[in-house]
Structures are given as structure tokens and as C-alpha cells.
Design a protein around this motif. Structure first.
Motif, PDB file in Angstrom:
ATOM      1  N   ALA A  56      -2.290 -78.600-107.464  1.00 30.49           N
ATOM      2  CA  ALA A  56      -3.731 -78.778-107.301  1.00 30.49           C
ATOM      3  C   ALA A  56      -4.049 -80.266-107.514  1.00 30.49           C
ATOM      4  N   PRO A  57      -5.040 -80.777-106.774  1.00 29.65           N
ATOM      5  CA  PRO A  57      -5.951 -80.087-105.856  1.00 29.65           C
ATOM      6  C   PRO A  57      -5.461 -80.046-104.407  1.00 29.65           C
ATOM      7  N   MET A  58      -4.170 -80.352-104.185  1.00 29.69           N
ATOM      8  CA  MET A  58      -3.643 -80.429-102.822  1.00 29.69           C
ATOM      9  C   MET A  58      -2.958 -79.139-102.398  1.00 29.69           C
ATOM     10  N   ASP A  59      -3.352 -78.023-103.005  1.00 30.76           N
ATOM     11  CA  ASP A  59      -2.746 -76.728-102.701  1.00 30.76           C
ATOM     12  C   ASP A  59      -3.681 -75.838-101.898  1.00 30.76           C
ATOM     13  N   ARG A  60      -4.645 -76.442-101.215  1.00 29.19           N
ATOM     14  CA  ARG A  60      -5.640 -75.681-100.462  1.00 29.19           C
ATOM     15  C   ARG A  60      -5.283 -75.635 -98.971  1.00 29.19           C
ATOM     16  N   ARG A  61      -5.983 -74.778 -98.269  1.00 31.20           N
ATOM     17  CA  ARG A  61      -5.791 -74.631 -96.830  1.00 31.20           C
ATOM     18  C   ARG A  61      -7.097 -74.954 -96.110  1.00 31.20           C
ATOM     19  N   PRO A  62      -7.021 -75.166 -94.790  1.00 31.67           N
ATOM     20  CA  PRO A  62      -8.256 -75.441 -94.047  1.00 31.67           C
ATOM     21  C   PRO A  62      -9.306 -74.364 -94.290  1.00 31.67           C
ATOM     22  N   ARG A  63     -10.515 -74.848 -94.502  1.00 34.14           N
ATOM     23  CA  ARG A  63     -11.699 -74.029 -94.733  1.00 34.14           C
ATOM     24  C   ARG A  63     -11.748 -73.409 -96.126  1.00 34.14           C
ATOM     25  N   ASP A  64     -10.730 -73.663 -96.963  1.00 33.85           N
ATOM     26  CA  ASP A  64     -10.860 -73.306 -98.380  1.00 33.85           C
ATOM     27  C   ASP A  64     -11.881 -74.240 -99.024  1.00 33.85           C
ATOM     28  N   PRO A  65     -12.565 -73.803-100.063  1.00 33.82           N
ATOM     29  CA  PRO A  65     -13.440 -74.738-100.778  1.00 33.82           C
ATOM     30  C   PRO A  65     -12.593 -75.779-101.503  1.00 33.82           C
TER      31      PRO A  65
END
Length: 459
Positions: A395-404
Motif C-alpha cells: 500500500a498504497p500501490m496495491d490498488r486497481r483501476p477504479r478502486d478508491p
């Protein structure tokens, strides 16, 4: 680290206790007071002045460090005779770049651009030797092992002495043809007599050793002069009980440490190091962040030019080891708010954009990367074969497109408020960074007027 007892506390536990202590100590304002510490009535400003006033401290430099100081600001050591170490590592900018250029200009005519942004020379004192398989003290993950240590952005210099040789000889920087040319410049320059006094009357009869001595003198200056490690930030003042965080700064501090929010402290260690030395705000480790390609770097006009950090082009011993491609060393965050260019390629010029990139890199890639045929080309500064090295696990780089994103706009502002507390030169009376080491460091630092010149292509 050990805190108040013989019980071993992990770094995350220490941070949790520290934040709790800060909150517990709130009363009429946000403050931190060291446990069981008597009240110190000495004005914080006086202590800061004692640390940063150059004339008084200069008297206590060793002869080797005093020589190194003079060489650091000496433009005669460059082929152009117009560039010194201080041209790129400006005292007035925390020994970082003096302008907003992504890369600096150097060479014989000061017209050759580099390929990497200039790093700061502050807070390098406890840099460990480079290792590919090293435990990182203070990291969030106690099992973490990986590349760590070394000087320059790819860690290929084992010491400040070796690091100093790089700009002296690089054709895009001080552009000396060889070590003998550097030695000749010292021999014929204004500091020859002092050089003989420090290193011996016959020093110039042995050019290879004399060149090494130049690096040793520069390293001694950086090691001994407090301006390279002043620890005069508001953060340091708060931790010693001489200042108070604002409510916004305290919230930012909590987000900085929250492993599901900013998670900054997992790489930028904010707890004391061995022996209680102040927090380094780096783990000296390496990461591939996938920052966008910077079209402002002239070398990037060639689509085949790529800077892969640990695996080349400047570091050569790890070429062919694909798992390290795209990795660069984590810098300290001390004085980060004073910088005007960020990351190894200087692609960002705003600290707000840097924090936003971390939290929105994968949730909104079209904001950061070129769009081709309606699709963002993520991590476009790396060849496709190396893009799998980019960090997606933390985190915070563990998100996917359109995730908050992990942080919203208000939380980004709060993190920025905390990051500004890491700038040196804090004045308790003025309520901000008014007393700067660069403002009081005199001694004829002539390199500052050449601030537009310089380069950091291989660092």
C-alpha cells in the motif's frame, strides 16, 4: 530498537506507541514531551544556531575536512573552470539541485545535459555497504530481504570517496579526461599548498593516490561538517520536546505511518536508528515504482534509451539480472519539501503530485501515463519485459483501476503538512523554517552562483 526497557519492540509497535504518546500529550496544543525528561528552558533557536553557524563550527574541522570544504566549492576542478561540486549540490538547497531542471547541464562548455536528477548529499552518514540480500533494520516487514545500501541512486559507489570520483570524471558533469587531469588541476590550483600539508610534500608525484586523496578530503568534509546532517527540522524539535505538531501535521503523521493509508514509513523509516540516532526517513533499500518517462530529458528522445537503475546502464555488475531492472534507491525524505524535482528522472516538480502519484498510479493511470488507442501505457519508462518488477504489493500501490485511492485530497494535504516538518532550519519563534544552515554557511561558497550548471547523469 529498545525503548525504556529491555523489551524488544518492532518498529511498527514503536511508531504506534509514539503516535499514542503524542495524542496523549495533547493539552492546549499538539505537543510531544520526552518521557521523564526535565523541562529544558534553553530556547530551541539557540540550539539550532549552535548547530548551523558555520564560522564557529569550521574551526573544528580536521585539516583534511577543511581542505575538502575548499575543494567542494572550487570551480577549477572542472574542465569548464566554472563548475564545482556545490554547483549541483547547493548549500542553499540542502545540498540538492539549485533549480527546477529535471537534469543539470555540465561538460566542457556547460551544455551537456545529464540523465538523472541530482540527489541531496545530506544525511548519507549511515549508508550501509551495498548488498543484494540484506535485512533492513526498521522496515515494516521483519522478514524483508533485498538490495540495500551503497551510494548514488544505483548504489554502485561503496563510499563517499568513490562517489566523489563520478562527477569529477563524467563527461556530462565536471568532464575531466582522467584522474591525472584532476590531480593536475589541484596541483596548479589555489589549494595545492594545503593539499601537500595534509597528504605529504610528494603527494603530486603519485597521481593515482592523489586522486584518491581528493575523494578522501571531500568525504571528510561531508562527514564532519554539521551542515550535512544538522537535524534541525521541526520533526526533530517535536521529538525532543521543543516544538508541537499542529493538528493537521499530527493527522499527516498518523497517515504517514498507517499501513493501509500512506504507508510511507514502511520505506521511509521514522523511528530512531541504532544507538538512538535520529530517524533516517529511508531504509536504504531499492524499489521499482514505475514513474512516468520524462520527455524533458534530452536522452529520452531516443526510444531505445532506458535507465534501469540497478541493472544499468551506469551500474554494470548487475546487468543481465532482470529482477533488479527499474529499481532505484529509496532517498531520505528529510528536506523533501525544499526540492523542486522528484524521483530519479525528475519527472515531477510538485510534492503534491508525488504523493498523488503514489496513491493514484494504478487507480487512475490515464492521469500519469500516455494514452495509446484509448489505453494508458503504464510504467512507460521501462521496457515491457521489466514492468513486472514494479511494486504492486505494498500500500498504497496495491490498488486497481477504479478502486478508491488510499488517500483523498484532504488526507494528501495532511501528509504534505507532515512532510514539511522534515525540512531543516526550523525556528520555534518564527513557527517555521526560518533559520537555514545554508543562510549561515559563509566561507566564500562561490559555487552557488553557478547553480544553473551541473549534471547528475550517472549518480
Amino acid at each position: 530498537m529498545r525503548c525504556f526497557s529491555d523489551t524488544w519492540l518492532g518498529p511498527r509497535a514503536v511508531v504506534a506507541l509514539a503516535v499514542a504518546a503524542v495524542i496523549a500529550c495533547v493539552g492546549g496544543g499538539w505537543s510531544v514531551v520526552a518521557a521523564r525528561r526535565p523541562v529544558d528552558t534553553t530556547p530551541a533557536d539557540a540550539a539550532i544556531r549552535q548547530w548551523v553557524r558555520y564560522p564557529s563550527i569550521a574551526d573544528h574541522l580536521s585539516p583534511q575536512a577543511e581542505l575538502g570544504k575548499r575543494l567542494f566549492f572550487d570551480t577549477t576542478l572542472s574542465a569548464s573552470k566554472r563548475m564545482s561540486c556545490a554547483s549541483c549540490h547547493s548549500l542553499a538547497h540542502a545540498y540538492g539541485p539549485p533549480n527546477g531542471r529535471a537534469v543539470q547541464l555540465g561538460g566542457l562548455h556547460l551544455d551537456r545535459p545529464g540523465t538523472r536528477a541530482v540527489p541531496s548529499l545530506r544525511y548519507l552518514d549511515h549508508t550501509p555497504l551495498f548488498s543484494l540480500d540484506a535485512f533492513t533494520p526498521g522496515s515494516e516487514d521483519a522478514e524483508y530481504e533485498g538490495p540495500r545500501g551503497g551510494f548514488t541512486r544505483d548504489g554502485r559507489a561503496a563510499s563517499r570517496q568513490q562517489q566523489a570520483a563520478i562527477p569529477l570524471l563524467d563527461r556530462n558533469e565536471m568532464a575531466n579526461a582522467d584522474p591525472q587531469t584532476v590531480v593536475a588541476a589541484v596541483r596548479d590550483g589555489p589549494h595545492a599548498a594545503m593539499f601537500r600539508q595534509v597528504f605529504g610534500a610528494d603527494v603530486f608525484a603519485h597521481p593515482a593516490q592523489a586522486f584518491a586523496d581528493v575523494g578522501a578530503a571531500l568525504a571528510a568534509f561531508q562527514r564532519e561538517d554539521p551542515s550535512f546532517h544538522p537535524y534541525t527540522s521541526k520533526f526533530d524539535a517535536v521529538m525532543s520536546g521543543h516544538a508541537r505538531f499542529t493538528a493537521q501535521e499530527l493527522r499527516g503523521y498518523a497517515l504517514f505511518n498507517n499501513p493501509r493509508k500512506g504507508n510511507c514509513a514502511s520505506c521511509h523509516i521514522d523511528v530512531p536508528g541504532p544507538g538512538g540516532r535520529p530517524a533516517p526517513f529511508t531504509d536504504f533499500a531499492y524499489a521499482a515504482l514505475g514513474v512516468p518517462r520524462n520527455p524533458a530529458i534530452p536522452a529520452n528522445r531516443d526510444p531505445h534509451h532506458v535507465d534501469l537503475g540497478l541493472c544499468g546502464p551506469y551500474r554494470r555488475d548487475l546487468r543481465g539480472q532482470a529482477r533488479y531492472c527499474g529499481m532505484f534507491k529509496t532517498p531520505t525524505l528529510r528536506n523533501v519539501a525544499t526540492r523542486r524535482v522528484f524521483f530519479h528522472n525528475g519527472v515531477f516538480h510538485s510534492l503534491r503530485d508525488v504523493v498523488a502519484f503514489y496513491v493514484q498510479r494504478d487507480t487512475d493511470p490515464r492521469r500519469w501515463y500516455p494514452v495509446v488507442h484509448g489505453k494508458a501505457v503504464a510504467y512507460d519508462d521501462l521496457p515491457p519485459r521489466d514492468r513486472g518488477n514494479v511494486d504492486h504489493a505494498d500500500a498504497p500501490m496495491d490498488r486497481r483501476p477504479r478502486d478508491p485511492p488510499a488517500l483523498d485530497a484532504q488526507e494528501i494535504a495532511e501528509v504534505l503538512a507532515f512532510l514539511r516538518t522534515l525540512d531543516d532550519g526550523y525556528s520555534a519563534n518564527a513557527g517555521g523554517p526560518a533559520l537555514r544552515a545554508d543562510a549561515t554557511m559563509a566561507g566564500g561558497a562561490s559555487g552557488s552562483r553557478h547553480g544553473a550548471a551541473g549534471v547528475d547523469s550517472p549518480r
